[in-house]
Motif scaffolding. Structure first.
Motif, PDB file in Angstrom:
ATOM      1  N   SER A 219       5.716  -1.157  12.541  1.00 20.77           N
ATOM      2  CA  SER A 219       5.482  -1.357  13.971  1.00 20.77           C
ATOM      3  C   SER A 219       6.074  -0.175  14.754  1.00 20.77           C
ATOM      4  O   SER A 219       5.416   0.410  15.614  1.00 20.77           O
ATOM      5  N   CYS A 220       7.310   0.216  14.441  1.00 24.07           N
ATOM      6  CA  CYS A 220       7.969   1.301  15.177  1.00 24.07           C
ATOM      7  C   CYS A 220       7.260   2.628  14.945  1.00 24.07           C
ATOM      8  O   CYS A 220       7.060   3.403  15.880  1.00 24.07           O
ATOM      9  N   VAL A 221       6.852   2.854  13.694  1.00 21.14           N
ATOM     10  CA  VAL A 221       6.184   4.116  13.357  1.00 21.14           C
ATOM     11  C   VAL A 221       4.888   4.236  14.156  1.00 21.14           C
ATOM     12  O   VAL A 221       4.603   5.260  14.757  1.00 21.14           O
ATOM     13  N   LYS A 222       4.113   3.162  14.181  1.00 19.65           N
ATOM     14  CA  LYS A 222       2.798   3.220  14.835  1.00 19.65           C
ATOM     15  C   LYS A 222       2.879   3.143  16.361  1.00 19.65           C
ATOM     16  O   LYS A 222       1.984   3.615  17.050  1.00 19.65           O
ATOM     17  N   ARG A 223       3.910   2.528  16.886  1.00 23.32           N
ATOM     18  CA  ARG A 223       3.985   2.377  18.351  1.00 23.32           C
ATOM     19  C   ARG A 223       4.693   3.547  19.045  1.00 23.32           C
ATOM     20  O   ARG A 223       4.548   3.726  20.253  1.00 23.32           O
ATOM     21  N   CYS A 224       5.470   4.307  18.315  1.00 23.36           N
ATOM     22  CA  CYS A 224       6.287   5.351  18.967  1.00 23.36           C
ATOM     23  C   CYS A 224       5.405   6.360  19.713  1.00 23.36           C
ATOM     24  O   CYS A 224       4.587   7.051  19.101  1.00 23.36           O
ATOM     25  N   PRO A 225       5.580   6.471  21.027  1.00 24.05           N
ATOM     26  CA  PRO A 225       4.734   7.402  21.786  1.00 24.05           C
ATOM     27  C   PRO A 225       5.042   8.860  21.463  1.00 24.05           C
ATOM     28  O   PRO A 225       4.235   9.735  21.729  1.00 24.05           O
ATOM     29  N   GLN A 226       6.214   9.108  20.869  1.00 25.11           N
ATOM     30  CA  GLN A 226       6.614  10.482  20.534  1.00 25.11           C
ATOM     31  C   GLN A 226       6.332  10.819  19.059  1.00 25.11           C
ATOM     32  O   GLN A 226       6.684  11.907  18.610  1.00 25.11           O
ATOM     33  N   LYS A 227       5.810   9.855  18.321  1.00 25.05           N
ATOM     34  CA  LYS A 227       5.622  10.010  16.856  1.00 25.05           C
ATOM     35  C   LYS A 227       6.937  10.459  16.185  1.00 25.05           C
ATOM     36  O   LYS A 227       6.950  11.353  15.330  1.00 25.05           O
ATOM     37  N   ALA A 228       8.007   9.834  16.620  1.00 26.18           N
ATOM     38  CA  ALA A 228       9.325  10.265  16.143  1.00 26.18           C
ATOM     39  C   ALA A 228       9.790   9.512  14.894  1.00 26.18           C
ATOM     40  O   ALA A 228      10.785   9.878  14.286  1.00 26.18           O
ATOM     41  N   LYS A 229       9.052   8.437  14.551  1.00 24.82           N
ATOM     42  CA  LYS A 229       9.532   7.610  13.434  1.00 24.82           C
ATOM     43  C   LYS A 229       8.643   7.795  12.203  1.00 24.82           C
ATOM     44  O   LYS A 229       7.416   7.831  12.323  1.00 24.82           O
ATOM     45  N   ALA A 230       9.279   7.865  11.043  1.00 24.33           N
ATOM     46  CA  ALA A 230       8.522   7.952   9.782  1.00 24.33           C
ATOM     47  C   ALA A 230       9.435   7.569   8.626  1.00 24.33           C
ATOM     48  O   ALA A 230      10.658   7.766   8.700  1.00 24.33           O
ATOM     49  N   PHE A 231       8.827   6.988   7.600  1.00 23.12           N
ATOM     50  CA  PHE A 231       9.595   6.714   6.383  1.00 23.12           C
ATOM     51  C   PHE A 231       9.572   7.966   5.509  1.00 23.12           C
ATOM     52  O   PHE A 231       8.503   8.539   5.279  1.00 23.12           O
ATOM     53  N   HIS A 232      10.734   8.372   5.037  1.00 21.12           N
ATOM     54  CA  HIS A 232      10.773   9.511   4.123  1.00 21.12           C
ATOM     55  C   HIS A 232      11.388   9.118   2.787  1.00 21.12           C
ATOM     56  O   HIS A 232      11.670   9.963   1.960  1.00 21.12           O
ATOM     57  N   HIS A 233      11.624   7.834   2.611  1.00 20.94           N
ATOM     58  CA  HIS A 233      12.265   7.360   1.386  1.00 20.94           C
ATOM     59  C   HIS A 233      11.370   7.633   0.180  1.00 20.94           C
ATOM     60  O   HIS A 233      10.153   7.472   0.257  1.00 20.94           O
ATOM     61  N   GLU A 234      11.992   8.004  -0.916  1.00 25.02           N
ATOM     62  CA  GLU A 234      11.245   8.355  -2.132  1.00 25.02           C
ATOM     63  C   GLU A 234      10.351   7.200  -2.605  1.00 25.02           C
ATOM     64  O   GLU A 234       9.185   7.408  -2.960  1.00 25.02           O
ATOM     65  N   ALA A 235      10.912   5.967  -2.610  1.00 24.37           N
ATOM     66  CA  ALA A 235      10.137   4.809  -3.088  1.00 24.37           C
ATOM     67  C   ALA A 235       8.919   4.577  -2.195  1.00 24.37           C
ATOM     68  O   ALA A 235       7.822   4.235  -2.670  1.00 24.37           O
ATOM     69  N   PHE A 236       9.090   4.781  -0.908  1.00 24.51           N
ATOM     70  CA  PHE A 236       7.988   4.606   0.050  1.00 24.51           C
ATOM     71  C   PHE A 236       6.891   5.640  -0.226  1.00 24.51           C
ATOM     72  O   PHE A 236       5.701   5.315  -0.302  1.00 24.51           O
ATOM     73  N   ASN A 237       7.312   6.882  -0.408  1.00 27.14           N
ATOM     74  CA  ASN A 237       6.341   7.955  -0.674  1.00 27.14           C
ATOM     75  C   ASN A 237       5.567   7.700  -1.960  1.00 27.14           C
ATOM     76  O   ASN A 237       4.362   7.946  -2.037  1.00 27.14           O
ATOM     77  N   LYS A 238       6.273   7.202  -2.950  1.00 28.40           N
ATOM     78  CA  LYS A 238       5.638   6.946  -4.255  1.00 28.40           C
ATOM     79  C   LYS A 238       4.549   5.880  -4.125  1.00 28.40           C
ATOM     80  O   LYS A 238       3.430   6.044  -4.602  1.00 28.40           O
ATOM     81  N   ILE A 239       4.877   4.773  -3.436  1.00 29.43           N
ATOM     82  CA  ILE A 239       3.902   3.688  -3.248  1.00 29.43           C
ATOM     83  C   ILE A 239       2.702   4.211  -2.459  1.00 29.43           C
ATOM     84  O   ILE A 239       1.552   3.951  -2.796  1.00 29.43           O
ATOM     85  N   THR A 240       3.002   4.970  -1.403  1.00 29.79           N
ATOM     86  CA  THR A 240       1.921   5.470  -0.539  1.00 29.79           C
ATOM     87  C   THR A 240       0.985   6.399  -1.324  1.00 29.79           C
ATOM     88  O   THR A 240      -0.240   6.286  -1.219  1.00 29.79           O
ATOM     89  N   GLU A 241       1.550   7.270  -2.125  1.00 29.70           N
ATOM     90  CA  GLU A 241       0.710   8.165  -2.951  1.00 29.70           C
ATOM     91  C   GLU A 241      -0.169   7.355  -3.895  1.00 29.70           C
ATOM     92  O   GLU A 241      -1.345   7.641  -4.064  1.00 29.70           O
ATOM     93  N   TRP A 242       0.427   6.332  -4.497  1.00 33.74           N
ATOM     94  CA  TRP A 242      -0.311   5.468  -5.438  1.00 33.74           C
ATOM     95  C   TRP A 242      -1.443   4.735  -4.704  1.00 33.74           C
ATOM     96  O   TRP A 242      -2.569   4.664  -5.202  1.00 33.74           O
ATOM     97  N   LEU A 243      -1.153   4.280  -3.502  1.00 36.73           N
ATOM     98  CA  LEU A 243      -2.189   3.579  -2.714  1.00 36.73           C
ATOM     99  C   LEU A 243      -3.349   4.529  -2.402  1.00 36.73           C
ATOM    100  O   LEU A 243      -4.514   4.169  -2.575  1.00 36.73           O
ATOM    101  N   ILE A 244      -3.020   5.729  -1.951  1.00 40.69           N
ATOM    102  CA  ILE A 244      -4.061   6.691  -1.568  1.00 40.69           C
ATOM    103  C   ILE A 244      -4.914   7.054  -2.794  1.00 40.69           C
ATOM    104  O   ILE A 244      -6.145   7.076  -2.722  1.00 40.69           O
ATOM    105  N   GLU A 245      -4.231   7.268  -3.895  1.00 40.03           N
ATOM    106  CA  GLU A 245      -4.953   7.665  -5.111  1.00 40.03           C
ATOM    107  C   GLU A 245      -5.910   6.573  -5.579  1.00 40.03           C
ATOM    108  O   GLU A 245      -7.021   6.848  -6.006  1.00 40.03           O
ATOM    109  N   ASN A 246      -5.482   5.325  -5.452  1.00 34.12           N
ATOM    110  CA  ASN A 246      -6.274   4.246  -6.050  1.00 34.12           C
ATOM    111  C   ASN A 246      -7.112   3.417  -5.083  1.00 34.12           C
ATOM    112  O   ASN A 246      -8.046   2.753  -5.518  1.00 34.12           O
TER     113      ASN A 246
END
Ligand SMILES: Cc1cc2nc3c(=O)[nH]c(=O)nc-3n(C[C@H](O)[C@H](O)[C@H](O)COP(=O)(O)O)c2cc1C
Length: 258
Positions: A219-246
């Motif tokens: 919610s915070c990532v998508k609502r931020c008017p400054q685009k200031a929020k993002a997850f950079h955690h390794e586990a998050f990145n891994k899941i996201t890459e897997w989702l995009i790939e599949n």
């Protein structure tokens, strides 16, 4: 329809909200009440419904299930043979046991499922899955679903809708505690803290998020008017890459059971 319809939903990034509203529009009700369970205060209340009412309950799919922390909230919602429509919105991967779990949880509390639907919303983690959905086509489908529900109700056909999903449900994996990072472009406007469904973001310093409370709803990532929020955690990145790939190539379509 002359009965009171309640739309009840949990929807941090608003995709579930859009779908449940479209279904209600299709049903053509003029006496509608809403309960937004995204608001922590709304979740602390008790709800009960009479036999002559009808309710739409919508949740996003988290790990193929209903969001874990919502189970006790849903368990205290009581019906008295109240007709219910169950809705699960997922990010173009799969909804697995979420819809069945939602149905079973509410039917154990006095609701009678008359219809259920699985719809698609932009994935909380990445725009590369189901970007911009629900789109016009999804909203039209949801309205059509609403019209069919209304026909079913008029025909006085009730109960026993069979839906997809397995029991025992898919096992919940323990969540790795994490929180989004906040960049220097944060202007402390507080929108993120105001909308955080878990009250995980500090109101005095919006850069501070409690990882033990964060559910990664984005919610915070998508609502931020400054685009200031993002997850950079390794586990998050891994899941996201897997989702995009599949799961980014195929467009999943809504399914409903009536
Ligand atoms: C923790 C978490 C787990 C998720 N798990 C799934 C999943 O199992 N399958 C899927 O297709 N989408 C999954 N999603 C994506 C959401 O179901 C999807 O983006 C939904 O549209 C979000 O609803 P909302 O806009 O009402 O918050 C997950 C999202 C989060 C935050």
């Amino acid at each position: 329809m002359d009965r009171k319809l309640t739309i009840m939903y949990f929807s941090p990034t608003d995709t579930t909200k859009k779908i449940v509203y479209a279904i209600a529009k299709g049903m053509g009700d003029d006496y509608v009440e809403t309960v937004n369970l995204t608001d922590p205060q709304a979740r602390s209340l008790n709800y009960s419904f009479q036999r002559d009412e009808i309710i739409i309950v919508g949740i996003p799919v988290y790990g193929g299930r209903i969001p874990g922390f919502l189970t006790p909230v849903l368990e205290k919602i009581k019906g008295e043979g109240t007709q219910a429509i169950f809705v699960a919105v997922y990010g173009n991967r799969a909804y697995e046991d979420a819809l069945l779990e939602l149905k079973n949880t509410l039917e154990e509390n006095g609701f009678v499922g008359i219809a259920a639907g699985a719809f698609i919303g932009e994935h909380s983690y990445t725009k590369k899955l189901a970007a911009g959905r629900p789109d016009v086509q999804d909203i039209e489908t949801a309205e059509r679903f609403g019209r069919e529900i209304s026909e079913k109700i008029k025909g006085k056909i009730t109960g026993n809708v069979t839906i997809k999903g397995d029991f025992p449900y898919k096992e919940r994996k323990p969540a790795v505690p994490m929180a989004p990072d906040t960049s220097e472009s944060c202007i402390q406007c507080g929108i993120c803290a105001k909308y955080c469904p878990m009250e995980a973001i500090s109101f005095s310093d919006a850069k501070k998020t409690d990882p033990s409370k964060c559910i990664r709803c984005s919610s915070c990532v998508k609502r931020c008017p400054q685009k200031a929020k993002a997850f950079h955690h390794e586990a998050f990145n891994k899941i996201t890459e897997w989702l995009i790939e599949n799961y980014s190539q195929v467009r999943c379509e809504p399914e409903w059971f009536i």
